[in-house]
Design an enzyme around this catalytic site. Structure first.
Site, mmCIF file in Angstrom:
data_model
loop_
_atom_site.group_PDB
_atom_site.id
_atom_site.type_symbol
_atom_site.label_atom_id
_atom_site.label_comp_id
_atom_site.label_asym_id
_atom_site.label_seq_id
_atom_site.Cartn_x
_atom_site.Cartn_y
_atom_site.Cartn_z
ATOM 1 N N SER A 151 0.353 -1.649 7.177
ATOM 2 C CA SER A 151 1.203 -2.591 6.456
ATOM 3 C C SER A 151 2.048 -3.382 7.462
ATOM 4 O O SER A 151 1.476 -4.054 8.324
ATOM 5 C CB SER A 151 2.050 -1.844 5.419
ATOM 6 O OG SER A 151 2.620 -2.733 4.490
ATOM 7 N N GLU A 208 -6.605 -3.753 -2.860
ATOM 8 C CA GLU A 208 -5.332 -4.359 -2.501
ATOM 9 C C GLU A 208 -5.266 -5.788 -3.044
ATOM 10 O O GLU A 208 -6.275 -6.355 -3.492
ATOM 11 C CB GLU A 208 -5.164 -4.367 -0.972
ATOM 12 C CG GLU A 208 -5.089 -2.969 -0.378
ATOM 13 C CD GLU A 208 -4.493 -2.941 1.006
ATOM 14 O OE1 GLU A 208 -3.382 -3.481 1.176
ATOM 15 O OE2 GLU A 208 -5.128 -2.361 1.909
ATOM 16 N N HIS A 241 -3.300 -0.083 -1.474
ATOM 17 C CA HIS A 241 -2.518 -0.291 -0.258
ATOM 18 C C HIS A 241 -2.118 1.025 0.419
ATOM 19 O O HIS A 241 -2.061 1.080 1.650
ATOM 20 C CB HIS A 241 -1.260 -1.108 -0.584
ATOM 21 C CG HIS A 241 -0.506 -1.555 0.625
ATOM 22 N ND1 HIS A 241 -1.065 -2.404 1.564
ATOM 23 C CD2 HIS A 241 0.756 -1.278 1.059
ATOM 24 C CE1 HIS A 241 -0.176 -2.644 2.524
ATOM 25 N NE2 HIS A 241 0.925 -1.961 2.239
#
Length: 266
Positions: A151, A208, A241
């Site tokens: 991330s 995602e 995610h």
């Protein structure tokens, strides 16, 4: 009858604490392989958001590097913070990002613009404080070193490849937040110069947000064209995610320790 005899600890690990010119304390989690030290030292994998991912990376590595058919063993270094939570939001937004102004934060309500923009400071910390301290204490391979992040950590990994690629040989970027600061890395990706060969794997979850998948694939496609870069891309089916991280770690460790092969030793 049962009685508590202690708390669980990952074997062969130590924890350091350090402060960096007034910045909140960082915790450094270090896993040292057992067995004979290779003549050139152990490969080393640096793990961003160490509170969240160090234990997972260490245990997967411990299992996957067991002889006789394991990958070569590696030192794992988790870079975390003074918290019992998986993430320290304030610190990671500072360490892993370029500065933005309030108008660029958009939907992000959990961070202020003044709490961003410390990535150059953070990379200085790695280069001039953490890595030299580790080299004095442990048998680190001089060049076989990887950086893992997910991330915002994945954004930091790609940024480091572009802006400070002398630090690591291999880059492991999970779901990189390429959208940060209007996608500034897209402007830089064609303009950096590599003196030595580098390797990068970029992973993203199939489920995602669309822009995350598109950006990850776009960055891979641009890097794959560059001379002196070996690039790999994985989009992991059925994952989002956060759920993408465990399977991506398998791919990342294989990419780093065994050059993508199923076994590091025959």
């Amino acid at each position: 009858m049962f009685k508590q005899t202690g708390s669980y600890q990952i074997p062969n690990t130590v924890v350091w604490e350090c402060s960096d010119e007034g910045f909140p304390k960082r915790r450094i989690f270090i896993s040292i392989p057992t067995g004979e030290v290779p003549s050139e030292g152990f490969p080393v994998m640096f793990v961003l958001d160490g509170n969240a991912w160090f234990a997972a990376v260490t245990e997967i590595s411990r299992l996957q590097t067991r002889p006789p058919h394991g990958y070569p063993p590696a030192i794992i270094v988790g870079i975390g913070y003074e918290t019992m939570e998986p993430f320290c939001r304030k610190s990671r937004f500072y360490d892993y990002t370029e500065q933005v102004d309030s108008s660029e934060l958009g939907f992000l309500k959990q961070v202020e613009a003044s709490q961003t923009g410390g990535i150059s400071h953070f990379l200085d910390f790695l280069e001039h404080m953490l890595i030299p301290a580790l080299e004095k204490e442990f048998p680190l391979h001089k060049t076989d070193r990887a950086l893992f992040g997910h991330s915002l950590g994945g954004l930091c990994v790609v940024h480091t490849l572009i802006k400070r690629n002398n630090l690591f040989s291999t880059y492991l970027a999970g779901s990189p937040s390429i959208w940060w600061k209007g996608g500034y890395l897209k402007e830089l990706i064609h303009s950096f110069d590599l003196k030595e060969n580098k390797r990068i794997i970029i992973g993203v979850g199939e489920k995602e947000k669309g822009h995350m998948v598109d950006d990850a694939k776009w960055v891979y496609e641009q890097l794959e064209k560059q001379p002196n870069i070996e690039a790999q891309y994985v989009c992991i089916e059925g994952t989002g995610h956060m759920t993408v991280v465990p399977p991506f770690l398998n791919s990342a460790l294989k990419f780093f320790l065994a050059n993508g092969l199923e076994s590091g030793k025959l």
